[in-house]
Design a protein around this motif. Structure first.
Motif, mmCIF file in Angstrom:
data_model
loop_
_atom_site.group_PDB
_atom_site.id
_atom_site.type_symbol
_atom_site.label_atom_id
_atom_site.label_comp_id
_atom_site.label_asym_id
_atom_site.label_seq_id
_atom_site.Cartn_x
_atom_site.Cartn_y
_atom_site.Cartn_z
ATOM 1 N N LEU A 1 -4.485 -2.560 10.147
ATOM 2 C CA LEU A 1 -4.748 -1.302 9.451
ATOM 3 C C LEU A 1 -3.900 -0.173 10.023
ATOM 4 O O LEU A 1 -3.517 0.753 9.316
ATOM 5 N N LEU A 2 -3.611 -0.258 11.317
ATOM 6 C CA LEU A 2 -2.847 0.798 11.980
ATOM 7 C C LEU A 2 -1.463 0.966 11.386
ATOM 8 O O LEU A 2 -0.916 2.077 11.370
ATOM 9 N N SER A 3 -0.859 -0.113 10.905
ATOM 10 C CA SER A 3 0.489 -0.035 10.349
ATOM 11 C C SER A 3 0.543 -0.351 8.863
ATOM 12 O O SER A 3 1.344 0.214 8.127
ATOM 13 N N LYS A 4 -0.288 -1.290 8.447
ATOM 14 C CA LYS A 4 -0.270 -1.708 7.042
ATOM 15 C C LYS A 4 -0.974 -0.687 6.161
ATOM 16 O O LYS A 4 -0.700 -0.580 4.969
ATOM 17 N N GLY A 5 -1.902 0.068 6.754
ATOM 18 C CA GLY A 5 -2.697 1.020 6.002
ATOM 19 C C GLY A 5 -4.092 0.491 5.739
ATOM 20 O O GLY A 5 -4.367 -0.698 5.887
ATOM 21 N N HIS A 6 -4.985 1.380 5.315
ATOM 22 C CA HIS A 6 -6.397 1.037 5.148
ATOM 23 C C HIS A 6 -6.954 1.630 3.858
ATOM 24 O O HIS A 6 -7.679 2.629 3.871
ATOM 25 N N PRO A 7 -6.628 1.016 2.698
ATOM 26 C CA PRO A 7 -7.302 1.396 1.454
ATOM 27 C C PRO A 7 -8.651 0.689 1.433
ATOM 28 O O PRO A 7 -8.725 -0.522 1.227
ATOM 29 N N LEU A 8 -9.711 1.378 1.681
ATOM 30 C CA LEU A 8 -10.973 0.802 2.138
ATOM 31 C C LEU A 8 -11.377 -0.472 1.411
ATOM 32 O O LEU A 8 -11.622 -1.510 2.027
ATOM 33 N N PRO B 1 -3.834 5.114 8.929
ATOM 34 C CA PRO B 1 -3.641 6.094 7.865
ATOM 35 C C PRO B 1 -4.473 5.752 6.632
ATOM 36 O O PRO B 1 -4.625 4.572 6.277
ATOM 37 N N PRO B 2 -5.035 6.747 5.934
ATOM 38 C CA PRO B 2 -5.661 6.470 4.635
ATOM 39 C C PRO B 2 -4.573 6.103 3.642
ATOM 40 O O PRO B 2 -3.532 6.753 3.578
ATOM 41 N N THR B 3 -4.790 5.046 2.884
ATOM 42 C CA THR B 3 -3.786 4.591 1.931
ATOM 43 C C THR B 3 -4.457 4.111 0.652
ATOM 44 O O THR B 3 -5.672 3.967 0.582
ATOM 45 N N CYS B 4 -3.639 3.852 -0.342
ATOM 46 C CA CYS B 4 -4.095 3.337 -1.625
ATOM 47 C C CYS B 4 -3.505 1.946 -1.815
ATOM 48 O O CYS B 4 -2.392 1.670 -1.360
ATOM 49 N N GLY B 5 -4.238 1.069 -2.496
ATOM 50 C CA GLY B 5 -3.696 -0.264 -2.712
ATOM 51 C C GLY B 5 -4.714 -1.212 -3.291
ATOM 52 O O GLY B 5 -5.847 -0.832 -3.621
ATOM 53 N N ALA B 6 -4.298 -2.476 -3.416
ATOM 54 C CA ALA B 6 -5.168 -3.501 -3.990
ATOM 55 C C ALA B 6 -4.751 -4.871 -3.486
ATOM 56 O O ALA B 6 -3.582 -5.098 -3.150
ATOM 57 N N ALA B 7 -5.724 -5.782 -3.439
ATOM 58 C CA ALA B 7 -5.479 -7.181 -3.071
ATOM 59 C C ALA B 7 -6.543 -8.026 -3.749
ATOM 60 O O ALA B 7 -7.618 -7.527 -4.109
ATOM 61 N N ALA B 8 -6.251 -9.313 -3.924
ATOM 62 C CA ALA B 8 -7.173 -10.182 -4.653
ATOM 63 C C ALA B 8 -7.036 -11.617 -4.180
ATOM 64 O O ALA B 8 -6.011 -12.011 -3.606
ATOM 65 N N ALA B 9 -8.093 -12.408 -4.421
ATOM 66 C CA ALA B 9 -8.081 -13.827 -4.069
ATOM 67 C C ALA B 9 -8.834 -14.619 -5.118
ATOM 68 O O ALA B 9 -9.868 -14.182 -5.627
ATOM 69 N N PHE C 1 0.833 -1.191 0.000
ATOM 70 C CA PHE C 1 0.000 0.000 0.000
ATOM 71 C C PHE C 1 0.877 1.254 0.000
ATOM 72 O O PHE C 1 2.059 1.203 0.335
ATOM 73 N N ALA C 2 0.278 2.382 -0.373
ATOM 74 C CA ALA C 2 1.017 3.638 -0.464
ATOM 75 C C ALA C 2 0.156 4.783 0.035
ATOM 76 O O ALA C 2 -1.076 4.705 0.040
ATOM 77 N N LYS C 3 0.809 5.852 0.431
ATOM 78 C CA LYS C 3 0.078 7.040 0.867
ATOM 79 C C LYS C 3 -0.622 7.685 -0.324
ATOM 80 O O LYS C 3 -0.153 7.588 -1.465
ATOM 81 N N PRO C 4 -1.761 8.332 -0.090
ATOM 82 C CA PRO C 4 -2.443 9.030 -1.181
ATOM 83 C C PRO C 4 -1.512 10.007 -1.883
ATOM 84 O O PRO C 4 -0.735 10.725 -1.244
ATOM 85 N N ARG D 1 -7.791 9.878 -1.504
ATOM 86 C CA ARG D 1 -7.245 11.230 -1.421
ATOM 87 C C ARG D 1 -6.775 11.493 0.001
ATOM 88 O O ARG D 1 -7.278 10.885 0.946
ATOM 89 N N PRO D 2 -5.835 12.427 0.169
ATOM 90 C CA PRO D 2 -5.391 12.756 1.536
ATOM 91 C C PRO D 2 -6.538 13.341 2.358
ATOM 92 O O PRO D 2 -7.496 13.894 1.823
ATOM 93 N N GLY D 3 -6.408 13.181 3.682
ATOM 94 C CA GLY D 3 -7.373 13.808 4.573
ATOM 95 C C GLY D 3 -8.452 12.880 5.062
ATOM 96 O O GLY D 3 -8.489 11.694 4.726
ATOM 97 N N ALA D 4 -9.336 13.438 5.849
ATOM 98 C CA ALA D 4 -10.404 12.663 6.471
ATOM 99 C C ALA D 4 -11.419 12.197 5.434
ATOM 100 O O ALA D 4 -11.612 12.825 4.384
ATOM 101 N N LEU D 5 -12.065 11.077 5.731
ATOM 102 C CA LEU D 5 -13.109 10.559 4.853
ATOM 103 C C LEU D 5 -14.326 11.469 4.889
ATOM 104 O O LEU D 5 -14.616 12.111 5.898
#
Length: 393
Positions: free
Chosen positions: A337-344, A214-222, A14-17, A112-116
């Motif tokens: 989510l606290l460390s890995k990030g949370h791309p919803l 932190p708000p982050t960007c990313g992807a995962a799949a199964a 994951f990455a920061k916005p 995007r950066p900032g609060a939801l």
């Protein structure tokens, strides 16, 4: 009934916005990784379920078209922060029912950066009831609503059971110790309880900045497939979904002026209990859990919601080290989510990625010794809760 197999998983770091690639690029890489992990091509996929929150209609199609255009049905899923696990729930259901033999569950988010916040302000908000309850219970405030929701839940727990801010800080410090082992964690620096307590105050007496994910960007799949399909094609059938349940809010969510209920505590209890009953196990049988720690406060109350410790027992659970390696159950070995990030939209499938690797015994530095049963908890306000139980064969 034969249980669906998790045949392949994929996840990108994951990455920061503002520092990520576009959602379709991230999603395509996660899908390719999951297909490669399963050892199949995209043409084997019979249905796709794509979870995301911040994106236009049919973003799921755009995401998978970079991998292949086979005419396969693509269903776009938005269930707030549980969108990824909802996509997984649908893929599992399709396979378990016999509708298909092989399905793809995908989650992604370009934030995007900032609060939801909400985007359609000319109509009733899906959070209207939650906002009204929060205003009634904790009052109006200057902090963003998500912080008021979960900070209010933490405050409710403190008032009920005498917890302190240091208890939440201990959870954040634990998350950082786990994240040091995870090369995919956005924040891999270890922090102490003191570091958390000295981070900026966002709600005096209730919340410090490091207690929020932190708000982050990313992807995962199964890749989810049937047992017969796995056998026929020689796929790894070592991890299967033995129970999975979803619940939405009960009337109790808004009764009793309790912020713990407002943020889904009752949903968590009911969903987890249904999973345990379906699988014929109890929470003490589980060795590893990835739970929805969008705030340290939510991790603490979720210990009790999942039955990992008795009501009012979270402080002892934390102090005894029963939430980490060497204790009763390892919670969020990924760093959560606290460390890995949370791309919803990606979060639920990132949890699936971690737990599948745990049960395969291929989690590397985050490996939990002897992991045979793994529990996933993914929560979205509005609301929906998905709890999934995985078993190693």
């Amino acid at each position: 009934m034969p249980k669906p197999i998790v045949a392949g998983v994929g996840m990108i770091k994951f990455a920061k916005p503002g520092a990520s690639r576009t959602y379709n690029e991230m999603a395509a890489e996660a899908v390719r990784d999951a297909l490669a992990d399963a050892g199949i091509g995209y043409e084997a996929v019979q249905q796709v379920y794509a979870g995301y929150v911040y994106g236009d209609s049919t973003s799921g199609q755009r995401a998978v078209y970079d991998v292949g255009m086979t005419g396969v049905p693509v269903v776009n899923v938005n269930n707030n922060c549980s969108s990824g696990s909802t996509a997984l729930w649908l893929a599992r259901q399709a396979v378990e029912s016999g509708a298909v033999d092989c399905a793809l569950a995908l989650g992604f988010e370009e934030m995007r950066p900032g609060a939801l916040g909400t985007h359609f302000n000319d109509r009733p908000s899906p959070f209207q009831l939650f906002d009204e309850a929060t205003d009634r219970i904790v009052g109006h405030g200057e902090v963003p609503l998500a912080l008021r929701y979960f900070g209010g839940a933490g405050l409710s727990y403190m008032e009920k059971h005498g917890a302190t801010l240091e208890d939440f800080a201990k959870i954040r410090a634990k998350a950082s110790r786990h994240a040091v082992r995870n090369p995919l964690a956005v924040f891999s620096k270890e922090v102490s309880v003191e570091d958390v307590m000295h981070s900026p105050v966002v709600w005096p007496g209730v919340m410090h900045r490091l207690m929020a994910c932190p708000p982050t960007c990313g992807a995962a799949a199964a890749i989810i497939c049937s047992e017969s399909y796995a056998r026929k094609h020689g796929l790894d059938d070592g991890v299967r979904i033995v129970a999975q349940e979803m619940r939405t809010d009960f009337s109790s969510t808004f009764e009793g002026d309790d912020m713990m209920r407002v943020v889904g505590y009752d949903m968590t209890v009911q969903t987890a209990n249904a999973v345990y009953e379906s699988a014929g196990i109890g929470p003490r049988d589980v060795q590893v859990v990835e739970l929805h720690d969008c705030f340290a406060q939510n991790e603490l109350i979720t210990y009790e919601g999942l039955g990992l410790c008795p009501e009012g027992g979270a402080q002892k659970f934390i102090d005894d080290g029963d939430n980490t390696y060497g204790g009763q159950v390892v919670t969020n070995p990924s760093g959560g989510l606290l460390s890995k990030g949370h791309p919803l939209g990606a979060t639920g499938l990132a949890q699936c990625y971690e737990l599948t690797r745990q049960l395969r015994g291929t989690a590397g530095p985050t490996q939990v010794d002897g992991a045979r049963l793994a529990l996933q908890h993914n929560l979205g306000l509005g609301g929906a809760c998905v709890v999934t139980l995985y078993q190693a064969q």
